[in-house]
Write an enzyme that holds these catalytic residues in place. Structure first.
Site, PDB file in Angstrom:
ATOM      1  N   THR A 742      69.642  35.735  11.165  1.00  0.00           N
ATOM      2  CA  THR A 742      69.783  34.730  12.393  1.00  0.00           C
ATOM      3  C   THR A 742      69.357  33.902  12.239  1.00  0.00           C
ATOM      4  O   THR A 742      68.151  33.669  11.596  1.00  0.00           O
ATOM      5  CB  THR A 742      69.184  35.194  13.788  1.00  0.00           C
ATOM      6  OG1 THR A 742      68.058  35.090  13.724  1.00  0.00           O
ATOM      7  CG2 THR A 742      70.161  36.932  14.127  1.00  0.00           C
ATOM      8  N   ASP A 743      69.637  32.768  13.026  1.00  0.00           N
ATOM      9  CA  ASP A 743      68.841  31.646  13.082  1.00  0.00           C
ATOM     10  C   ASP A 743      67.522  31.479  13.964  1.00  0.00           C
ATOM     11  O   ASP A 743      67.975  32.603  14.898  1.00  0.00           O
ATOM     12  CB  ASP A 743      69.692  30.032  13.563  1.00  0.00           C
ATOM     13  CG  ASP A 743      68.906  28.717  13.137  1.00  0.00           C
ATOM     14  OD1 ASP A 743      67.302  28.518  13.091  1.00  0.00           O
ATOM     15  OD2 ASP A 743      69.577  28.434  12.857  1.00  0.00           O
ATOM     16  N   TRP A 744      66.913  30.557  14.304  1.00  0.00           N
ATOM     17  CA  TRP A 744      65.711  31.409  14.595  1.00  0.00           C
ATOM     18  C   TRP A 744      65.857  30.958  16.218  1.00  0.00           C
ATOM     19  O   TRP A 744      66.066  30.345  16.653  1.00  0.00           O
ATOM     20  CB  TRP A 744      64.238  30.153  13.960  1.00  0.00           C
ATOM     21  CG  TRP A 744      63.571  31.049  13.197  1.00  0.00           C
ATOM     22  CD1 TRP A 744      62.286  30.694  13.284  1.00  0.00           C
ATOM     23  CD2 TRP A 744      63.449  31.416  12.087  1.00  0.00           C
ATOM     24  NE1 TRP A 744      61.007  30.947  11.948  1.00  0.00           N
ATOM     25  CE2 TRP A 744      61.965  31.082  11.831  1.00  0.00           C
ATOM     26  CE3 TRP A 744      65.151  31.701  11.297  1.00  0.00           C
ATOM     27  CZ2 TRP A 744      62.616  32.036   9.844  1.00  0.00           C
ATOM     28  CZ3 TRP A 744      65.010  31.585  10.144  1.00  0.00           C
ATOM     29  CH2 TRP A 744      63.666  31.925   9.508  1.00  0.00           C
ATOM     30  N   TRP A 745      64.938  32.666  16.775  1.00  0.00           N
ATOM     31  CA  TRP A 745      65.102  32.675  18.574  1.00  0.00           C
ATOM     32  C   TRP A 745      66.956  32.497  18.606  1.00  0.00           C
ATOM     33  O   TRP A 745      66.926  32.419  19.831  1.00  0.00           O
ATOM     34  CB  TRP A 745      64.502  32.308  19.002  1.00  0.00           C
ATOM     35  CG  TRP A 745      62.590  32.096  19.278  1.00  0.00           C
ATOM     36  CD1 TRP A 745      62.423  32.815  18.618  1.00  0.00           C
ATOM     37  CD2 TRP A 745      61.847  31.354  17.887  1.00  0.00           C
ATOM     38  NE1 TRP A 745      61.301  32.646  18.289  1.00  0.00           N
ATOM     39  CE2 TRP A 745      61.047  31.574  17.742  1.00  0.00           C
ATOM     40  CE3 TRP A 745      62.342  29.894  17.490  1.00  0.00           C
ATOM     41  CZ2 TRP A 745      59.685  31.050  16.918  1.00  0.00           C
ATOM     42  CZ3 TRP A 745      61.427  29.110  16.756  1.00  0.00           C
ATOM     43  CH2 TRP A 745      60.426  30.098  16.414  1.00  0.00           C
TER      44      TRP A 745
END
Length: 842
Positions: A742-745
């Site tokens: 995933t991208d961050w958060w």
């Protein structure tokens, strides 16, 4: 070590730092008062390569005999972009932070080279002299007139700043950060003035005044993409687009201005006369954004609908001139080969780019007027020198996607092969006739076009269509070229057919081995157990720890497993601790795959030096609109140019063995507005032909270690929770064998990611008062509940852990941990290139 990452605080820090770089008023020096500290040799090598890349990526848009300048010229430099607002990168995660001594602005380069710079003009741009709002000094007519008497030439530098998390405004204005932080319920105090796509009144007035009094005026554009220069383009004598040229970009621009290097860059995007000319301007910037232009992005729109751009895709001038002749066109099976001879007919050394396009026949499926299918850049040719280039591409690259049948098809008819040095300077050299329709690949109807058409209708947004009344761009003599071009019949039986796999939604479960000992990754390397045995022995807690944050055995539950931490680092413009290369859009403007591969090799060397395992780059999103806030860190509007450049840099990185690259952001993350929650509503055909195609090329021809899913939804589903994307397309159809993160958060940070085939959740955050959904303990509880109620299977969770550990087995970090040679562990073997190029020596 226990980590507490407060997501909101970090994001706020990122934005504040970006705003600082966007609005800073001071730089403490013009030229260094003392020598900067020596860099490690690996970074010195990167710095020299960065200069070469910037030189090749600069695009000469106009030249009425003004450039190159005589080195003895007296120069007046106007515009804050010369130094105070000179941008070597955009803001956000792609920004490579450097000490001031490492960044060379244009003014610094001119002074370092001993150019006779008008100090009175440049001194006006010190912070105390700058107006509060516009950052441009309001010279009087008399001051400009006197400057013209003292100098031979004027340089006017116009700059624009963009960053992750916000898009370039169409028009400048006071920017209240709160409007794009609405979703987070945060508010930054105060406002900031940001310039937009349109030139502003003070910029136009400055250029007008300079042009009234100087005979020679050079406009230098330090911008991430095209901006609205149409009102002044006829007034200046020369125009250079330099983009964000990296840490030594000032030297590169100076070398081009004074003729040490002849410009050879070509635009990787279309430069329109007006912002409204881009078809996405009708459907841009909303939270639920319908891609109303369908497949007609960039030059595919301008050429199909016969709209004249200011500068076409692939355009770029040189100080010299070239003649290109096609010596041969041949077909063997589905491979089409052009042999082209390029001769430097001018007075300066230089390089040229051969661009090959195909015009498909009219048929049941509407199609764009022409499509780039291959290209090649010459070596440096001295005046009078020639070079022969052989370019071979597969006719299947001209196929269209049929949404009804879920297949790639070449429709019957004549495919016109064109070549030239821009999309608007080609000529027809062959007619390839296909006697019947041919399906070249059977995929599947996966990506919910019904949602696209329904939502477009609900929102009242018409979809762009190529009706029979639409007449494409043409030119005098084109019909005669078509009539004269040789006809070659392609045998349909010799075109290969491929059928994509259908990976299971419920993968099998790895069984626990019959062993009392704790299975480690060393055991797998030394052949005592298989990777499936290791995964089968892991508890649910261990499996989750493998998949969150790439922490390896630093996670307490994995301490005995001997798993290396796969340390990641941004970003597309260079490693965070390394060389600040020119932004990806400038590197794309080189149209030089060998040079981009060398950039990758250098990044890989720096990764080994900095002990980084995974580079979070390259970025492969599409220049759908010039306002895109991250256009600078993405390559192009064209998927073939973007995909092959990405493949080149990935091959370069991974040739170092033991380090890997990540393609991002998968997919349709083409605007920054509402990016965390936006819904990219796209037809399956446009997704596959435009937005997914660059990823497909890079996956198939470079085998990257990882792919990063995007923040946004795609047709109503968050990308990292979308099985048909992460597994169906990426693994089943393209054969991807790395892991997806995933991208961050991201909003995909949940147990559904494991079901979809998004393997790693990034980053590790024990708890968060902001991104509560992305907290470690929250996900652990989710997973246990989903396993208990059958929503998630153990096999799906194991699959994600397996995919990550399979990549860990390739890593230099593991080789170091085990004390073994990297060559005994893993050696990268790159796949063949998307098209083939052979060049003779000049």
């Amino acid at each position: 070590m226990k980590k507490k990452l407060l997501a909101g605080v970090l994001l706020l820090a990122l934005i504040l730092s970006s705003l600082y770089f966007a609005t800073r008023k001071t730089r403490r020096r013009i030229i260094p008062e003392e020598a900067p500290p020596a860099l490690p040799s690996v970074l010195e090598e990167g710095r020299e390569l960065a200069r070469s890349v910037a030189e090749e990526g600069i695009v000469l848009l106009k030249n009425e005999g003004v450039l190159p300048l005589d080195p003895r010229s007296r120069v007046a430099v106007f515009g804050t972009g010369q130094h105070t607002t000179w941008w070597y990168h955009e803001g956000g995660s792609a920004f490579v932070p450097l000490s001031p001594n490492r960044v060379v602005t244009l003014l610094e380069a001119l002074l370092a080279y001993g150019v006779k710079v008008d100090e009175e003009i440049s001194a006006a741009y010190v912070p105390e002299s700058l107006p509060t709002k516009t950052n441009e000094f309001p010279f009087t007519e008399e001051e400009v007139r006197r400057a013209a008497e003292r100098n031979d030439v004027a340089l006017v530098v116009i700059s624009r700043y963009t960053s992750e998390d916000f898009d370039l405004p169409r028009r400048g204005g006071w920017f209240d950060a709160g409007w794009w932080f609405t979703y987070y319920r945060m508010q930054l105090q105060g406002s900031y003035y940001f310039r937009g796509w349109e030139l502003e009144e003070d910029e136009i007035n400055l250029i007008d005044a300079v042009c009234r009094h100087f005979d020679k005026v050079v406009l230098i554009l330090n911008t991430p993409h095209a901006i609205g220069i149409a009102p002044i383009v006829e007034k200046v004598g020369a125009i250079l687009w330099v983009g964000y040229p990296g840490e030594v970009g000032g030297y590169a621009v100076a070398n081009v201005i004074f003729g040490k290097v002849s410009p050879s860059g070509k635009l990787p995007f279309t430069w329109a006369r007006r912002w409204e000319d881009y078809p996405s301007s009708r459907c841009w910037g909303s939270q639920d954004v319908v891609y109303c232009e369908s497949i007609y992005v960039g030059y595919r729109y301008f050429d199909t609908f016969d709209l004249e751009p200011l500068y076409p895709f692939g355009f770029g001038l040189s100080y010299t001139s070239f003649e290109m002749q096609v010596e041969r066109v041949a077909v063997e099976g589905s491979a089409v080969t052009l042999a082209v001879k390029v001769t430097n007919t001018g007075r300066y050394p230089g390089k040229e780019v051969v661009q090959v396009y195909v015009t498909p026949p009219a048929g049941r499926l509407e199609k764009e007027h022409q499509r780039l299918v291959a290209f090649a850049k010459t070596d440096l040719l001295q005046p009078g020198e020639s070079q022969s280039i052989e370019i071979a591409f597969d006719i299947a690259s001209a196929a269209s996607y049929d949404e009804a049948g879920g297949s790639w098809i070449l429709e019957q008819g004549a495919y016109l092969v064109r070549f030239g040095n821009s999309s608007r300077s080609t000529r027809v050299v062959a007619k390839l006739v296909l006697p019947r329709d041919v399906v070249v690949e059977k995929a599947a109807v996966r990506l919910n076009s019904e949602y696209y058409y329904r939502r477009a209708e609900e929102k009242g947004i018409p979809i762009l269509r190529r009706t029979p009344e639409v007449k494409p761009w043409s030119y005098l003599g084109e019909n005669a070229e078509i009539a004269k071009a040789p006809t070659i019949v392609i045998d349909p039986e010799r075109i290969a057919f491929r059928e994509g796999a259908a990976p299971p939604y419920y993968p099998p479960t790895y069984e626990k081995p019959d062993a009392d000992a704790v299975v480690t990754l060393r055991d797998v390397v030394e052949g005592r157990y298989s990777l499936g045995d290791l995964v089968g022995q892991m508890s649910v807690e261990e499996l989750v720890d493998v998949t969150i944050g790439l922490r390896g055995s630093s996670a307490p539950s994995l301490s005995k497993r001997g798993i290396p931490e796969l340390v990641p680092s941004d970003g597309p413009n260079g490693l965070k601790a390394g060389t600040a290369f020119p932004a990806a859009v400038v590197r794309a403007a080189t149209w030089n795959l060998e040079l981009e591969r060398e950039v990758g090799r250098q990044v890989g060397r720096e990764m080994l030096w900095a002990r980084i395992s995974v580079w979070l780059a390259p970025g492969l999103n599409t220049h759908r609109n010039p306002l895109g806030g991250r256009n600078a860190e993405y390559y192009s509007e064209d998927p073939l140019l973007a995909g092959t450049m990405a493949a080149a840099v990935v091959k370069g990185v991974q040739s170092n063995n033991g380090v890997g690259a990540t393609l991002k952001h998968f997919v349709a993350n083409d605007q920054e507005a509402y990016r965390w929650v936006s819904d990219s509503i796209v037809s399956e055909r446009a997704l596959r032909e435009i937005y997914l195609k660059a990823f497909e090329i890079a996956v198939k021809t470079a085998k990257p270690w990882a792919v990063m899913s995007s923040y946004n939804k795609v047709n109503g589903v968050y990308s990292g929770n979308y099985f048909n994307l992460c597994t169906g397309v990426l693994r089943g159809e393209w054969g991807f064998d790395g892991f997806v993160m995933t991208d961050w958060w991201s909003r995909s940070y949940n147990f559904r990611a494991y079901i979809a085939g998004n393997d790693a959740l990034m980053p590790y955050t024990e708890e968060s008062s902001w991104a509560t959904w992305a907290a470690y303990s929250f996900v652990v509880n989710q997973v246990k509940e989903a396993l208990a109620n059958g929503t998630l299977t153990l096999g799906q969770l194991q699959r994600s852990a397996y995919n990550i550990l399979k990549v860990a087995l390739r890593s230099r970090a593991l080789a170091v941990m085990l004390g073994v040679s990297q060559s005994d562990l893993y050696t990268y073997e790159p796949p063949p290139d998307y098209f083939k190029v052979k060049k003779t020596q000049p």
